[in-house]
Enzyme design. Structure first.
Site, PDB file in Angstrom:
ATOM      1  CB  SER A 124      -0.863  -0.024   1.267  1.00 21.07           C
ATOM      2  OG  SER A 124      -1.430   1.243   1.502  1.00 21.07           O
ATOM      3  CE1 TYR A 148      -3.702  -2.797   5.633  1.00 18.37           C
ATOM      4  CE2 TYR A 148      -3.232  -0.475   5.249  1.00 18.37           C
ATOM      5  CZ  TYR A 148      -3.524  -1.735   4.757  1.00 18.37           C
ATOM      6  OH  TYR A 148      -3.634  -1.939   3.407  1.00 18.37           O
ATOM      7  CE  LYS A 152      -1.253  -4.405   3.311  1.00 15.33           C
ATOM      8  NZ  LYS A 152      -1.590  -5.728   2.776  1.00 15.33           N
TER       9      LYS A 152
HETATM   10  P1  NAD Z   1     -10.855  -7.195   1.277  1.00 17.30           P
HETATM   11  O1  NAD Z   1     -11.072  -7.215   2.748  1.00 17.30           O
HETATM   12  O2  NAD Z   1     -12.026  -6.957   0.392  1.00 17.30           O
HETATM   13  O3  NAD Z   1     -10.163  -8.569   0.822  1.00 17.30           O
HETATM   14  C1  NAD Z   1      -9.282  -9.288   1.658  1.00 17.30           C
HETATM   15  C2  NAD Z   1      -9.767 -10.724   1.711  1.00 17.30           C
HETATM   16  O4  NAD Z   1      -8.869 -11.488   2.529  1.00 17.30           O
HETATM   17  C3  NAD Z   1     -11.162 -10.870   2.325  1.00 17.30           C
HETATM   18  O5  NAD Z   1     -11.989 -11.584   1.427  1.00 17.30           O
HETATM   19  C4  NAD Z   1     -10.931 -11.649   3.624  1.00 17.30           C
HETATM   20  O6  NAD Z   1     -12.001 -12.507   3.920  1.00 17.30           O
HETATM   21  C5  NAD Z   1      -9.641 -12.381   3.317  1.00 17.30           C
HETATM   22  N1  NAD Z   1      -8.804 -12.716   4.494  1.00 17.30           N
HETATM   23  C6  NAD Z   1      -8.370 -11.891   5.469  1.00 17.30           C
HETATM   24  N2  NAD Z   1      -7.608 -12.572   6.353  1.00 17.30           N
HETATM   25  C7  NAD Z   1      -7.542 -13.856   5.909  1.00 17.30           C
HETATM   26  C8  NAD Z   1      -6.911 -15.035   6.384  1.00 17.30           C
HETATM   27  N3  NAD Z   1      -6.188 -15.038   7.515  1.00 17.30           N
HETATM   28  N4  NAD Z   1      -7.069 -16.178   5.688  1.00 17.30           N
HETATM   29  C9  NAD Z   1      -7.796 -16.207   4.549  1.00 17.30           C
HETATM   30  N5  NAD Z   1      -8.424 -15.118   4.049  1.00 17.30           N
HETATM   31  C10 NAD Z   1      -8.293 -13.953   4.720  1.00 17.30           C
HETATM   32  O7  NAD Z   1      -9.685  -6.126   0.982  1.00 17.30           O
HETATM   33  P2  NAD Z   1      -9.176  -5.541  -0.385  1.00 17.30           P
HETATM   34  O8  NAD Z   1      -9.539  -4.106  -0.439  1.00 17.30           O
HETATM   35  O9  NAD Z   1      -9.523  -6.412  -1.510  1.00 17.30           O
HETATM   36  O10 NAD Z   1      -7.609  -5.587  -0.115  1.00 17.30           O
HETATM   37  C11 NAD Z   1      -6.813  -6.667  -0.555  1.00 17.30           C
HETATM   38  C12 NAD Z   1      -5.366  -6.411  -0.138  1.00 17.30           C
HETATM   39  O11 NAD Z   1      -4.922  -5.184  -0.677  1.00 17.30           O
HETATM   40  C13 NAD Z   1      -5.181  -6.311   1.375  1.00 17.30           C
HETATM   41  O12 NAD Z   1      -3.968  -6.943   1.715  1.00 17.30           O
HETATM   42  C14 NAD Z   1      -5.085  -4.825   1.611  1.00 17.30           C
HETATM   43  O13 NAD Z   1      -4.338  -4.509   2.748  1.00 17.30           O
HETATM   44  C15 NAD Z   1      -4.388  -4.357   0.345  1.00 17.30           C
HETATM   45  N6  NAD Z   1      -4.677  -2.956   0.041  1.00 17.30           N
HETATM   46  C16 NAD Z   1      -5.967  -2.529  -0.079  1.00 17.30           C
HETATM   47  C17 NAD Z   1      -6.222  -1.187  -0.335  1.00 17.30           C
HETATM   48  C18 NAD Z   1      -7.648  -0.681  -0.443  1.00 17.30           C
HETATM   49  O14 NAD Z   1      -7.846   0.523  -0.363  1.00 17.30           O
HETATM   50  N7  NAD Z   1      -8.644  -1.508  -0.645  1.00 17.30           N
HETATM   51  C19 NAD Z   1      -5.164  -0.281  -0.483  1.00 17.30           C
HETATM   52  C20 NAD Z   1      -3.871  -0.756  -0.378  1.00 17.30           C
HETATM   53  C21 NAD Z   1      -3.625  -2.094  -0.117  1.00 17.30           C
HETATM   54  C1  UD1 Z   2      -6.769   5.454   4.073  1.00 17.81           C
HETATM   55  C2  UD1 Z   2      -5.839   4.931   5.143  1.00 17.81           C
HETATM   56  C3  UD1 Z   2      -4.624   4.312   4.473  1.00 17.81           C
HETATM   57  C4  UD1 Z   2      -5.055   3.214   3.501  1.00 17.81           C
HETATM   58  C5  UD1 Z   2      -6.025   3.832   2.471  1.00 17.81           C
HETATM   59  C6  UD1 Z   2      -6.543   2.840   1.466  1.00 17.81           C
HETATM   60  C7  UD1 Z   2      -6.213   6.367   7.126  1.00 17.81           C
HETATM   61  C8  UD1 Z   2      -5.632   7.426   7.989  1.00 17.81           C
HETATM   62  N1  UD1 Z   2      -5.457   6.025   6.030  1.00 17.81           N
HETATM   63  O1  UD1 Z   2      -6.053   6.403   3.313  1.00 17.81           O
HETATM   64  O2  UD1 Z   2      -3.740   3.773   5.424  1.00 17.81           O
HETATM   65  O3  UD1 Z   2      -3.936   2.680   2.830  1.00 17.81           O
HETATM   66  O4  UD1 Z   2      -7.134   4.405   3.193  1.00 17.81           O
HETATM   67  O5  UD1 Z   2      -7.405   1.930   2.069  1.00 17.81           O
HETATM   68  O6  UD1 Z   2      -7.272   5.825   7.395  1.00 17.81           O
HETATM   69  N2  UD1 Z   2     -12.137  11.828   3.574  1.00 17.81           N
HETATM   70  C9  UD1 Z   2     -13.150  12.706   3.905  1.00 17.81           C
HETATM   71  N3  UD1 Z   2     -14.302  12.206   4.458  1.00 17.81           N
HETATM   72  C10 UD1 Z   2     -14.498  10.872   4.679  1.00 17.81           C
HETATM   73  C11 UD1 Z   2     -13.452   9.975   4.325  1.00 17.81           C
HETATM   74  C12 UD1 Z   2     -12.283  10.494   3.790  1.00 17.81           C
HETATM   75  O7  UD1 Z   2     -13.009  13.913   3.726  1.00 17.81           O
HETATM   76  O8  UD1 Z   2     -15.561  10.481   5.196  1.00 17.81           O
HETATM   77  C13 UD1 Z   2     -10.912  12.353   2.943  1.00 17.81           C
HETATM   78  C14 UD1 Z   2      -9.629  12.042   3.699  1.00 17.81           C
HETATM   79  O9  UD1 Z   2      -9.337  13.067   4.624  1.00 17.81           O
HETATM   80  C15 UD1 Z   2      -8.604  11.950   2.551  1.00 17.81           C
HETATM   81  C16 UD1 Z   2      -9.425  11.421   1.378  1.00 17.81           C
HETATM   82  O10 UD1 Z   2     -10.783  11.714   1.698  1.00 17.81           O
HETATM   83  O11 UD1 Z   2      -8.131  13.224   2.224  1.00 17.81           O
HETATM   84  C17 UD1 Z   2      -9.276   9.933   1.145  1.00 17.81           C
HETATM   85  O12 UD1 Z   2      -9.532   9.230   2.362  1.00 17.81           O
HETATM   86  P1  UD1 Z   2      -9.581   7.643   2.424  1.00 17.81           P
HETATM   87  O13 UD1 Z   2     -10.466   7.113   1.378  1.00 17.81           O
HETATM   88  O14 UD1 Z   2      -9.861   7.243   3.839  1.00 17.81           O
HETATM   89  O15 UD1 Z   2      -8.097   7.188   2.013  1.00 17.81           O
HETATM   90  P2  UD1 Z   2      -6.660   7.643   2.584  1.00 17.81           P
HETATM   91  O16 UD1 Z   2      -6.764   8.714   3.575  1.00 17.81           O
HETATM   92  O17 UD1 Z   2      -5.806   7.873   1.417  1.00 17.81           O
END
Ligand code: NAD
Ligand code: UD1
Length: 331
Positions: A124, A148, A152
């Site tokens: 991330s 979190y 990572k």
């Molecule tokens: P998500 O929660 O939709 O998907 C994660 C999946 O992993 C879920 O289906 C959950 O049931 C499964 N899971 C969790 N722990 C497990 C375990 N111990 N064994 C088996 N399954 C397990 O999340 P996502 O948004 O699809 O994210 C996927 C990956 O990408 C994560 O590692 C997350 O940290 C990373 N990531 C997500 C974002 C985002 O904004 N969505 C941003 C950066 C990184």
């Molecule tokens: C958040 C997480 C980050 C994670 C990322 C993707 C925090 C502090 N950071 O980042 O670790 O990797 O999500 O999952 O939680 N905002 C509003 N109102 C809201 C929600 C968000 O104004 O109700 C604003 C925030 O201040 C920010 C932007 O929208 O400026 C995006 O927010 P968000 O979607 O939570 O993502 P990140 O802050 O980038």
């Protein structure tokens, strides 16, 4: 070629499973359904015509995981499974270290025992902490501001050590910026439990009138209009990035780290403007105080991923809102 996808019923994993199948790969999903539903497997079949193999299993159950890897003998693993709620990670850090870090170690051990050498990891942009400047390059300093993010960073460190010790382990670390949107069909998308923390899922619920108004967290940041700026990327573009990363490992083994973003930063007010235009009505919002831990601006330098794997996000912010809203309406 068979790919084991952990977390494959989740948000990003399910879209990547679709891209993999569309690119001719076989998909085996391992997910404990802690944050997703088994019905997603059928949705993937509806979209692609191919039903992935599915195991309801936990990465913390080392024995079962080992047996799955042994039986399936995948060529590569894409590792999405993990917990991702920043606030919850502050409240229950051990749950995060246990699930994310131990789960990854179990997976790497199962791979080593069965001679599986290609690994793609969901990292991330959170690993850049509070960046000194934007756009953010992969060689910028890394830091964590919450448990979190620390998981990572730790996993990235473990992967570097594993690769140094055993250069038959090929690794792609993908640092995602802010994934949003949904598959065009509206069959799969992001469906967070409870009140969403992230901006776009919250906006969807305001538009659906499940929540009254969006709280804009601060308008006094050092950005174009004072609200936070982020790099939002359509989840299907992100999914394609995984296929390109896999192909890179197949062709030129080693360890690589790429940002996956668009390289464009949008402010919260710009997000509201675009979504309002998609909806054809104003999205209600109020400016409130800053959210602790938030940074001003975060967007990717995308040059390395473009140069080395030909990754370039294609979809616009409008596409992200149209597809996300379509999913919201159908679900
Ligand atoms: P998500 O929660 O939709 O998907 C994660 C999946 O992993 C879920 O289906 C959950 O049931 C499964 N899971 C969790 N722990 C497990 C375990 N111990 N064994 C088996 N399954 C397990 O999340 P996502 O948004 O699809 O994210 C996927 C990956 O990408 C994560 O590692 C997350 O940290 C990373 N990531 C997500 C974002 C985002 O904004 N969505 C941003 C950066 C990184
Ligand atoms: C958040 C997480 C980050 C994670 C990322 C993707 C925090 C502090 N950071 O980042 O670790 O990797 O999500 O999952 O939680 N905002 C509003 N109102 C809201 C929600 C968000 O104004 O109700 C604003 C925030 O201040 C920010 C932007 O929208 O400026 C995006 O927010 P968000 O979607 O939570 O993502 P990140 O802050 O980038």
């Amino acid at each position: 070629m068979k790919i084991l996808v952990t977390g494959g019923t989740g948000y990003i994993g399910s879209h990547t499973a679709v891209s993999l199948i569309e690119n001719g790969y076989g998909v085996v999903i391992v997910d404990n359904l802690s944050n997703s539903k088994e019905s997603v497997v059928d949705k993937i079949r509806e979209i692609t015509g191919v039903k992935p193999v599915f195991y309801n299993a936990d990465l913390l159950d080392k024995e079962t995981l080992g047996a799955i890897v042994k039986r399936e003998k995948p060529q590569s693993v894409i590792h999405f499974a993990g917990l991702k709620a920043v606030g919850e990670s502050v409240a229950v850090p051990l749950k995060y270290y246990g699930n994310n870090v131990v789960g990854t170690i179990n997976l790497l051990e199962a791979m080593a025992e069965n001679g599986v050498g290609d690994f793609v990891f969901s990292s991330s942009a959170t690993v850049y902490g509070k960046p000194a400047s934007v756009p953010i390059r992969e060689d910028f300093p890394l830091s964590a501001t919450n448990p979190y993010g620390a998981t990572k960073l730790m996993i990235e460190g473990i992967l570097r050590d594993v690769h140094a010790a055993d250069n038959t382990m090929n690794i792609a670390v993908l640092r995602y910026f802010n994934p949003v949107g949904a598959h065009k069909s509206g069959l799969i998308g992001e469906n967070p439990n409870g009140i969403p923390n992230n901006l776009v899922p919250y906006m969807m619920q305001v538009a659906a009138e499940k929540l009254d108004f969006l709280r804009v967290f601060g308008d006094d940041y050092g950005t174009k209009d004072g609200t936070g700026v982020r790099d939002y990327i359509h989840v299907t573009d992100l999914a394609e990035g995984h296929v390109l990363a896999l192909k890179k490992l197949e062709k030129k083994p080693g360890m690589v780290v790429y940002n996956l973003g668009t390289g464009i930063g949008y402010s919260v007010l710009e997000m509201i403007g675009t979504f309002s235009s998609v909806l054809g009505r104003d999205l209600p919002y109020k400016i409130v105080e800053r959210r602790p831990g938030d940074i001003d601006e975060c967007y990717a330098d995308t040059a390395l991923a473009e140069r080395e794997i030909g990754f370039k996000a294609k979809k616009s912010l409008r596409d992200m809102f149209e597809d996300g809203w379509n999913f919201q309406l159908k679900n």
